[in-house]
Design a protein around this motif. Structure first.
Motif, PDB file in Angstrom:
ATOM      1  N   ALA A 248      -0.522   4.366  -4.870  1.00 13.90           N
ATOM      2  CA  ALA A 248       0.207   3.914  -3.482  1.00 13.90           C
ATOM      3  C   ALA A 248       1.370   4.923  -3.518  1.00 13.90           C
ATOM      4  O   ALA A 248       1.911   5.259  -4.481  1.00 13.90           O
ATOM      5  CB  ALA A 248       0.863   2.676  -3.519  1.00 13.90           C
ATOM      6  N   PRO A 249       1.608   5.562  -2.193  1.00 14.94           N
ATOM      7  CA  PRO A 249       2.473   6.595  -1.900  1.00 14.94           C
ATOM      8  C   PRO A 249       4.081   5.910  -2.054  1.00 14.94           C
ATOM      9  O   PRO A 249       4.194   4.904  -1.510  1.00 14.94           O
ATOM     10  CB  PRO A 249       2.287   7.257  -0.604  1.00 14.94           C
ATOM     11  N   PHE A 250       4.865   6.718  -2.544  1.00 17.04           N
ATOM     12  CA  PHE A 250       6.264   6.322  -2.667  1.00 17.04           C
ATOM     13  C   PHE A 250       7.117   7.633  -2.298  1.00 17.04           C
ATOM     14  O   PHE A 250       7.153   8.571  -2.733  1.00 17.04           O
ATOM     15  CB  PHE A 250       6.778   5.882  -3.899  1.00 17.04           C
ATOM     16  N   PHE A 251       7.665   7.332  -1.183  1.00 19.59           N
ATOM     17  CA  PHE A 251       8.389   8.352  -0.421  1.00 19.59           C
ATOM     18  C   PHE A 251       9.874   8.292  -0.570  1.00 19.59           C
ATOM     19  O   PHE A 251      10.519   7.078  -0.341  1.00 19.59           O
ATOM     20  CB  PHE A 251       8.150   8.451   1.117  1.00 19.59           C
ATOM     21  N   VAL A 252      10.710   9.133  -1.116  1.00 16.95           N
ATOM     22  CA  VAL A 252      11.882   9.073  -1.488  1.00 16.95           C
ATOM     23  C   VAL A 252      12.796  10.395  -0.660  1.00 16.95           C
ATOM     24  O   VAL A 252      12.450  11.536  -0.887  1.00 16.95           O
ATOM     25  CB  VAL A 252      12.320   9.198  -2.912  1.00 16.95           C
TER      26      VAL A 252
ATOM     27  N   TYR B 161       5.866  10.592  -4.125  1.00 17.42           N
ATOM     28  CA  TYR B 161       5.396  10.519  -5.411  1.00 17.42           C
ATOM     29  C   TYR B 161       4.198   9.371  -5.224  1.00 17.42           C
ATOM     30  O   TYR B 161       3.906   8.967  -4.062  1.00 17.42           O
ATOM     31  CB  TYR B 161       6.358   9.616  -6.188  1.00 17.42           C
ATOM     32  N   ARG B 162       3.431   9.290  -6.270  1.00 16.36           N
ATOM     33  CA  ARG B 162       2.199   8.084  -6.511  1.00 16.36           C
ATOM     34  C   ARG B 162       2.353   7.308  -7.610  1.00 16.36           C
ATOM     35  O   ARG B 162       3.006   7.708  -8.541  1.00 16.36           O
ATOM     36  CB  ARG B 162       0.919   8.995  -6.539  1.00 16.36           C
ATOM     37  N   ASN B 163       2.214   5.922  -7.184  1.00 13.64           N
ATOM     38  CA  ASN B 163       2.348   4.878  -8.130  1.00 13.64           C
ATOM     39  C   ASN B 163       1.503   5.241  -9.404  1.00 13.64           C
ATOM     40  O   ASN B 163       0.312   5.191  -8.955  1.00 13.64           O
ATOM     41  CB  ASN B 163       2.279   3.598  -7.693  1.00 13.64           C
ATOM     42  N   LYS B 164       1.966   5.263 -10.576  1.00 13.31           N
ATOM     43  CA  LYS B 164       1.364   5.314 -11.722  1.00 13.31           C
ATOM     44  C   LYS B 164       0.687   3.995 -12.402  1.00 13.31           C
ATOM     45  O   LYS B 164      -0.287   4.160 -12.988  1.00 13.31           O
ATOM     46  CB  LYS B 164       2.097   5.985 -12.868  1.00 13.31           C
ATOM     47  N   ALA B 165       1.502   2.996 -11.800  1.00 14.77           N
ATOM     48  CA  ALA B 165       1.099   1.641 -12.698  1.00 14.77           C
ATOM     49  C   ALA B 165      -0.322   1.213 -12.179  1.00 14.77           C
ATOM     50  O   ALA B 165      -0.804   1.358 -10.921  1.00 14.77           O
ATOM     51  CB  ALA B 165       2.114   0.634 -11.969  1.00 14.77           C
ATOM     52  N   ALA B 166      -0.893   0.573 -13.333  1.00 11.12           N
ATOM     53  CA  ALA B 166      -2.383   0.236 -13.119  1.00 11.12           C
ATOM     54  C   ALA B 166      -2.093  -1.270 -12.512  1.00 11.12           C
ATOM     55  O   ALA B 166      -1.308  -1.868 -12.926  1.00 11.12           O
ATOM     56  CB  ALA B 166      -3.133   0.437 -14.571  1.00 11.12           C
TER      57      ALA B 166
ATOM     58  N   THR C 272       0.797  -1.290  -0.001  1.00 12.98           N
ATOM     59  CA  THR C 272      -0.094  -0.028   0.048  1.00 12.98           C
ATOM     60  C   THR C 272       0.884   1.119   0.134  1.00 12.98           C
ATOM     61  O   THR C 272       0.214   2.285  -0.134  1.00 12.98           O
ATOM     62  CB  THR C 272      -0.830   0.121   1.294  1.00 12.98           C
ATOM     63  N   GLY C 273       2.369   0.951   0.191  1.00 12.46           N
ATOM     64  CA  GLY C 273       3.093   2.298  -0.103  1.00 12.46           C
ATOM     65  C   GLY C 273       4.595   1.628   0.074  1.00 12.46           C
ATOM     66  O   GLY C 273       4.762   0.394   0.373  1.00 12.46           O
ATOM     67  N   ALA C 274       5.442   2.680  -0.241  1.00 14.53           N
ATOM     68  CA  ALA C 274       6.808   2.369  -0.250  1.00 14.53           C
ATOM     69  C   ALA C 274       7.657   3.679   0.115  1.00 14.53           C
ATOM     70  O   ALA C 274       7.279   4.677   0.209  1.00 14.53           O
ATOM     71  CB  ALA C 274       7.145   1.778  -1.596  1.00 14.53           C
TER      72      ALA C 274
END
Length: 189
Positions: free
Chosen positions: A117-121, A183-188, A88-90
């Motif tokens: 899903a949020p992706f924090f970098v 960021y947010r995951n673009k992947a479908a 649900t996130g990374a």
């Protein structure tokens, strides 16, 4: 200063959206400092991936929770090939600038996370690749690569707590040499 306190401050704004039902991917988990903090704070589940077997073993001991598990790089790659979108996130903290093929790793992270899903970098501006001649910068822009695979949502101010010497303030160029983005995951799915 406490290294754990310094690095967990990186997640404070984003982690307010994390809840106990979340399953997060910690890319480059090291000994699990951030995973431990998130689990202690909100009770979420975290899976850490790290290329180092000794680090994964140490992380399991350090985090000491049944809400934490680890996987090898090989397992990470296998799960990404199967597009097992269960995270649900990374997050990835000061890791992506060190990997040899960042585009591939970012695609794998996207393949494992649910859509949106949020992706924090938190990362360095320049690459820091380990070589037999010291650290090198191959010119790949991690921010640009990440934005090609994930949708940029916002940039955070680098918190004073994550500075090398927080009590003294930033060293020359320290704030300019790092970025801190969600960021947010673009992947479908």
């Amino acid at each position: 200063f406490s290294s754990r306190r310094r690095h967990t401050r990186c997640l404070s704004d984003w982690s307010s959206d994390v809840c106990s039902s979340d399953l997060l991917l910690d890319f480059g988990c090291g000994i699990g400092r951030l995973a431990k903090e998130l689990i202690d704070r909100v009770g979420c589940r975290v899976v850490g991936v790290d290329i180092s077997a000794p680090m994964r073993k140490h992380a399991l001991r350090y985090v000491g929770s049944d809400r934490f598990s680890v996987m090898s790089g090989e397992e990470f790659n296998r799960r990404a090939r199967n597009k097992a979108r269960n995270f649900t996130g990374a997050y990835s903290i000061v890791v992506l600038q060190h990997v040899l093929e960042p585009r591939n790793e970012l695609q794998r992270i996207a393949a494992l996370c649910k859509a949106r899903a949020p992706f924090f970098v938190y990362n360095c501006v320049n690459r820091c690749l380990p070589t037999n001649k010291g650290w090198t910068d191959d010119g790949q822009d991690i921010g640009e690569l990440t934005a090609q695979i994930f949708e940029f949502e916002r940039e955070f101010t680098v918190p004073r707590d994550v500075l090398l010497y927080p009590e003294k303030g930033p060293m020359p160029g320290e704030l300019e040499s790092h970025w801190f983005r969600l960021y947010r995951n673009k992947a479908a799915g």
